[in-house]
Design an enzyme around this catalytic site. Sequence first.
Site, PDB file in Angstrom:
ATOM      1  N   GLU A 238       0.887  -1.175   0.000  1.00 25.53           N
ATOM      2  CA  GLU A 238       0.000   0.000   0.000  1.00 25.53           C
ATOM      3  C   GLU A 238       0.918   1.216   0.000  1.00 25.53           C
ATOM      4  O   GLU A 238       1.504   1.558   1.030  1.00 25.53           O
ATOM      5  CB  GLU A 238      -0.899  -0.007   1.251  1.00 25.53           C
ATOM      6  N   CYS A 272      -2.064   9.695   2.528  1.00 22.91           N
ATOM      7  CA  CYS A 272      -1.652   9.107   1.244  1.00 22.91           C
ATOM      8  C   CYS A 272      -2.653   9.372   0.131  1.00 22.91           C
ATOM      9  O   CYS A 272      -2.289   9.429  -1.033  1.00 22.91           O
ATOM     10  CB  CYS A 272      -1.443   7.608   1.400  1.00 22.91           C
TER      11      CYS A 272
HETATM   12  P1  NAD Z   1       8.149   4.493   5.109  1.00 23.97           P
HETATM   13  O1  NAD Z   1       8.185   3.717   3.860  1.00 23.97           O
HETATM   14  O2  NAD Z   1       9.299   5.368   5.439  1.00 23.97           O
HETATM   15  O3  NAD Z   1       7.980   3.513   6.384  1.00 23.97           O
HETATM   16  C1  NAD Z   1       6.984   2.518   6.432  1.00 23.97           C
HETATM   17  C2  NAD Z   1       7.460   1.375   7.320  1.00 23.97           C
HETATM   18  O4  NAD Z   1       8.658   0.817   6.776  1.00 23.97           O
HETATM   19  C3  NAD Z   1       7.789   1.806   8.743  1.00 23.97           C
HETATM   20  O5  NAD Z   1       7.329   0.800   9.630  1.00 23.97           O
HETATM   21  C4  NAD Z   1       9.300   1.898   8.743  1.00 23.97           C
HETATM   22  O6  NAD Z   1       9.876   1.594   9.999  1.00 23.97           O
HETATM   23  C5  NAD Z   1       9.717   0.865   7.720  1.00 23.97           C
HETATM   24  N1  NAD Z   1      10.949   1.254   7.009  1.00 23.97           N
HETATM   25  C6  NAD Z   1      11.373   2.511   6.721  1.00 23.97           C
HETATM   26  N2  NAD Z   1      12.522   2.458   6.014  1.00 23.97           N
HETATM   27  C7  NAD Z   1      12.844   1.155   5.869  1.00 23.97           C
HETATM   28  C8  NAD Z   1      13.909   0.447   5.242  1.00 23.97           C
HETATM   29  N3  NAD Z   1      14.899   1.095   4.630  1.00 23.97           N
HETATM   30  N4  NAD Z   1      13.907  -0.893   5.285  1.00 23.97           N
HETATM   31  C9  NAD Z   1      12.902  -1.559   5.890  1.00 23.97           C
HETATM   32  N5  NAD Z   1      11.865  -0.943   6.495  1.00 23.97           N
HETATM   33  C10 NAD Z   1      11.832   0.386   6.496  1.00 23.97           C
HETATM   34  O7  NAD Z   1       6.792   5.319   5.073  1.00 23.97           O
HETATM   35  P2  NAD Z   1       6.306   6.436   6.096  1.00 23.97           P
HETATM   36  O8  NAD Z   1       7.142   7.642   5.921  1.00 23.97           O
HETATM   37  O9  NAD Z   1       6.146   5.849   7.440  1.00 23.97           O
HETATM   38  O10 NAD Z   1       4.812   6.718   5.536  1.00 23.97           O
HETATM   39  C11 NAD Z   1       4.531   7.672   4.547  1.00 23.97           C
HETATM   40  C12 NAD Z   1       4.312   7.010   3.208  1.00 23.97           C
HETATM   41  O11 NAD Z   1       3.352   5.990   3.316  1.00 23.97           O
HETATM   42  C13 NAD Z   1       3.777   7.962   2.150  1.00 23.97           C
HETATM   43  O12 NAD Z   1       4.407   7.716   0.924  1.00 23.97           O
HETATM   44  C14 NAD Z   1       2.313   7.616   2.050  1.00 23.97           C
HETATM   45  O13 NAD Z   1       1.715   7.918   0.817  1.00 23.97           O
HETATM   46  C15 NAD Z   1       2.369   6.140   2.293  1.00 23.97           C
HETATM   47  N6  NAD Z   1       1.092   5.660   2.800  1.00 23.97           N
HETATM   48  C16 NAD Z   1       0.352   4.852   2.010  1.00 23.97           C
HETATM   49  C17 NAD Z   1      -0.889   4.431   2.461  1.00 23.97           C
HETATM   50  C18 NAD Z   1      -1.753   3.523   1.636  1.00 23.97           C
HETATM   51  O14 NAD Z   1      -2.659   2.941   2.205  1.00 23.97           O
HETATM   52  N7  NAD Z   1      -1.510   3.389   0.342  1.00 23.97           N
HETATM   53  C19 NAD Z   1      -1.338   4.823   3.707  1.00 23.97           C
HETATM   54  C20 NAD Z   1      -0.538   5.639   4.476  1.00 23.97           C
HETATM   55  C21 NAD Z   1       0.691   6.057   4.022  1.00 23.97           C
END
Ligand code: NAD
Length: 494
Positions: A238, A272
Site C-alpha cells: 500500500e 496518502c
Molecule cells: P516508510 O516507507 O518510510 O515507512 C513505512 C514502514 O517501513 C515503517 O514501519 C518503517 O519503519 C519501515 N521502514 C522505513 N525504512 C525502511 C527500510 N529502509 N527498510 C525496511 N523498512 C523500512 O513510510 P512512512 O514515511 O512511514 O509513511 C509515509 C508514506 O506511506 C507515504 O508515501 C504515504 O503515501 C504512504 N502511505 C500509504 C498508504 C496507503 O494505504 N496506500 C497509507 C498511508 C501512508
Amino acid sequence: MSGIKRPGLAKDPGSESTPGMDPFADTLQRLREAFVSGRTRPAEFRAAQLKGLSRFLRENKQLLQEALAQDLHKAAFQSDVSELIICQNEVDLALRNLHTWMKDEPVAKNLITQLDSVFIRREPFGLVLILSPWNYPLNLSLVPLVGALAAGERTPPPSCPLPVLKPSEISKSTEKVLAEVLPRYLDQSCFAVVLGGPEETGQLLEHEFDYIFFTGTPHVGKTIMAAAAKHLTPVTLELGGKNPCYVDDDCNPQTVANRLAFFRYYNTGQTCTAPDYVLCSPEMQARLVPALQSAITRFYGDDPQSSPNLGRIISQKHFQRLRGLLSCGRVVIGGQSDESDLYIAPTVLVDVKETDPVMQEEIFGPILPIMNVRSLDQAIDFINRREKPLALYAFSNRSQVMNQMLDRTSSGNFVGNEGFTYMTLTSLPFGGVGKSGMGRHHGKFSFDTFSHHRACLLSYSGLEMLKNIRYPPYSDCRQKLFTWAVGSHRCTLL
Ligand code: NAD
C-alpha cells in the site's frame, strides 16, 4: 502476545538475546511452531481476538487520542473519525461476518464435474508481517491486523494467520501504546509486536514470512519486495504518490474549495490519498484561490498556527523537506513556517512548473500547488504521462467530464466531487495500481488478502464408467463428447 523491544528497552522474556544475535529469531520461531503444530483452536478463537481488539479500542480511547495528539497534534475529531472509528467498524464487520466469510465457497461446475464437490477454501497464510507507517499509525496497524486475525477457514487446525506487527518508529507515542497495551487484549501465543526502524526491519526481513503487508513509501516498498522475493513471499504494498485533482470550469468554486481544503489539509496534508495538486484553467484558478482562502480562514481562523484543528509535521526531516518546497512557484496563500513548532501553514502555490521539485515528489504536507491546463484533454494527458496515482479526483457539474476522466485514466481509487470519504466504506477495496501499490484491503478484501484461496475438487471414488470417456485410446466421438461436456457454456452453480 509478545513484544520485542529495541536495544535499550526492556526485553520480552521469550526473546532474550545476546548482543550481535538476531533479536527476532526466538519469537518468530515460537510463533511458527505454534502455527505448524496445528494446536486446535475453536472457531470462536478468532472472534475472541477480535473482541479483544474491540475492547482495546474502547477502553483506551483517551490514551490513543492522547498518543495521536502527541505524535501528530491530531484533533480528537480526526483521531476518532479516521483512526478509532474506522478500526472499530472493521472489527465489528469482521465479527458479524466471520462465520460467512470462513465458509467454503461453492463455485460453478461443468458437466464432467457435475457430481463432484467443487469449492474455494480460504486457508490462512501462516506467519504474516504487517509493517505500518506513521501518518495514521493506529488505523494502518489495526485495520490490516483485523484481516489477519479473521482470515482462514472454518475448521482448525490451524485456524488463523499469526500476525507480527511492526508499527512505525516515528509515531513514537502510538507505537508505545501498541507495544505495551495492545498485548494485554490478545492471546499471547498467536501474535507479536516488534519494534524498530529501518535497520531492525532489515533484520526482520531476513526471516521467512508467509505474507508481508506493507504500507509506506514506494521507495521502501521496493526494499520490502526485494526482501520478500528471496523467499518468494507474497506481498501487499500500500504505497503513495501524487494524487491529481482536476477542477473543471463548470463547477462552484466555493464548494470545490471547501472540499479541497478539507481533504488537502486534513492531518496536515499527511494523508496518502490527499489531493496532491490541482489541474485547472487560469480562469478557474482566479476563482478558486479566493475561495480557498475563505475556506482556510473558516476552518483554521486568521492564525492557523493557533488553531486546535490543524496538526503538525511529524518530524524535523519532513519539516525541512516541506519548507524547501515552499519556494516553488508563487505563494498565494499561507507560506509561513515555524521550525520550533514543526508548523507549516496551509499553503497554495501558483505559477508552478511541471519540472519544479513540488511536482516531482509526493508532497505529504499542507501545500497545494495549482498547475494550469487549457482543457480536459490536456489534463487527462498530463495525468496519463505520470505514474498511476493512488487516488484521482475530479470536480465538475458535467457528468460527461466526470465519465471522460474515469474512462480515460487509471488509478487505485477514483472520486468525483468529493475527497477520500470512500475510506470510511468497508464495501470498497482500498489499494493502489502500478507504482501506487499492489493488492487491496478493507472489510472482506482484508480477509481475502490474508487467506490463500485454495481450489478444491472432491470427486467420488466410484462411478468409473462416467470417467471412461476421457481415457485413451482417443476417438473423434469421445473428443466431441468431452469437448462438449467441459464447455464453459455448461457451467452451473450447485
Ligand atoms: P516508510 O516507507 O518510510 O515507512 C513505512 C514502514 O517501513 C515503517 O514501519 C518503517 O519503519 C519501515 N521502514 C522505513 N525504512 C525502511 C527500510 N529502509 N527498510 C525496511 N523498512 C523500512 O513510510 P512512512 O514515511 O512511514 O509513511 C509515509 C508514506 O506511506 C507515504 O508515501 C504515504 O503515501 C504512504 N502511505 C500509504 C498508504 C496507503 O494505504 N496506500 C497509507 C498511508 C501512508
